[in-house]
Scaffold this motif. Structure first.
Motif, PDB file in Angstrom:
ATOM      1  N   UNK A  96      56.965 -10.787  -3.471  1.00 33.44           N
ATOM      2  CA  UNK A  96      57.905 -10.949  -4.581  1.00 33.44           C
ATOM      3  C   UNK A  96      57.585 -12.316  -5.181  1.00 33.44           C
ATOM      4  N   UNK A  97      56.862 -12.358  -6.289  1.00 33.82           N
ATOM      5  CA  UNK A  97      56.405 -13.639  -6.846  1.00 33.82           C
ATOM      6  C   UNK A  97      57.525 -14.443  -7.497  1.00 33.82           C
ATOM      7  N   UNK A  98      57.291 -15.754  -7.685  1.00 32.94           N
ATOM      8  CA  UNK A  98      58.275 -16.594  -8.362  1.00 32.94           C
ATOM      9  C   UNK A  98      58.640 -15.991  -9.720  1.00 32.94           C
ATOM     10  N   UNK A  99      59.938 -15.888  -9.954  1.00 27.60           N
ATOM     11  CA  UNK A  99      60.422 -15.319 -11.211  1.00 27.60           C
ATOM     12  C   UNK A  99      60.442 -13.797 -11.211  1.00 27.60           C
ATOM     13  N   UNK A 100      59.909 -13.193 -10.165  1.00 27.23           N
ATOM     14  CA  UNK A 100      59.841 -11.733 -10.085  1.00 27.23           C
ATOM     15  C   UNK A 100      61.185 -11.115  -9.759  1.00 27.23           C
ATOM     16  N   UNK A 101      61.407  -9.941 -10.311  1.00 25.25           N
ATOM     17  CA  UNK A 101      62.654  -9.215 -10.085  1.00 25.25           C
ATOM     18  C   UNK A 101      62.616  -8.531  -8.724  1.00 25.25           C
ATOM     19  N   UNK A 102      63.734  -8.600  -8.021  1.00 27.16           N
ATOM     20  CA  UNK A 102      63.882  -7.938  -6.729  1.00 27.16           C
ATOM     21  C   UNK A 102      64.479  -6.547  -6.929  1.00 27.16           C
ATOM     22  N   UNK A 129      66.579 -19.342  -2.763  1.00 17.61           N
ATOM     23  CA  UNK A 129      65.343 -18.569  -2.929  1.00 17.61           C
ATOM     24  C   UNK A 129      65.475 -17.455  -3.953  1.00 17.61           C
ATOM     25  N   UNK A 130      66.672 -16.902  -4.089  1.00 20.48           N
ATOM     26  CA  UNK A 130      66.878 -15.893  -5.132  1.00 20.48           C
ATOM     27  C   UNK A 130      68.045 -16.305  -6.015  1.00 20.48           C
ATOM     28  N   UNK A 131      68.016 -15.796  -7.225  1.00 22.49           N
ATOM     29  CA  UNK A 131      69.017 -16.147  -8.232  1.00 22.49           C
ATOM     30  C   UNK A 131      69.541 -14.860  -8.843  1.00 22.49           C
ATOM     31  N   UNK A 149      61.095 -22.199  -8.374  1.00 20.57           N
ATOM     32  CA  UNK A 149      60.933 -23.515  -7.764  1.00 20.57           C
ATOM     33  C   UNK A 149      59.919 -23.425  -6.622  1.00 20.57           C
ATOM     34  N   UNK A 150      58.676 -23.782  -6.912  1.00 20.36           N
ATOM     35  CA  UNK A 150      57.586 -23.687  -5.923  1.00 20.36           C
ATOM     36  C   UNK A 150      57.842 -24.575  -4.709  1.00 20.36           C
TER      37      UNK A 150
END
Length: 126
Positions: A28-34, A63-65, A77-78
């Motif tokens: 699940x990449x940064x900014x990717x939808x779960x 970690x998730x928003x 946020x890397x």
């Protein structure tokens, strides 16, 4: 296929760790939808309330928003992702060393065992 979960540990905690691993590994990449709570609960074969609790923990950690009605995404946020990766790695290393100490190895011997295993494909006992 259902996720393999261990007895003796809270299910939500195992879900949190599994999702953390998927995030830090880039599944699940940064900014990717779960996927939704219900979708992931169905895949893991757990109660949606349990998956919701895991998501709440991941939100607390940052970690998730949640994006309102658009669902949840992975943080961009890397540094936070890398910090989580280090935390998971430390937990795995601590478990390895604890297991080896239970077998009678010192930490130094356990570290040498890893070096030998990496270099030869198999560690030799002393």
């Amino acid at each position: 296929m259902a996720w393999v979960l261990e007895d003796g540990r809270p299910i939500y905690a195992q879900l949190v760790e599994r999702l953390q691993v998927q995030i830090v590994s880039g599944a699940y990449p940064p900014g990717g939808k779960l996927p939704s709570v219900r979708e992931l609960a169905a895949v893991a074969e757990v109660n949606p309330n349990t998956m919701q609790k895991a998501f709440a923990e991941l939100e607390k950690s940052g970690l998730i928003i949640t994006q309102g009605t658009n669902g949840r995404v992975v943080t961009e946020d890397e540094r936070l992702i890398q910090g989580s990766k280090r935390q998971l790695a430390k937990r795995h290393a601590d478990a390895y060393f604890a297991g080896m100490e239970g077998l009678g190895y010192t930490r130094a011997q356990a570290a040498e065992f890893l070096r030998a295993a990496e270099g030869k494909g198999e560690a030799e006992d002393e």
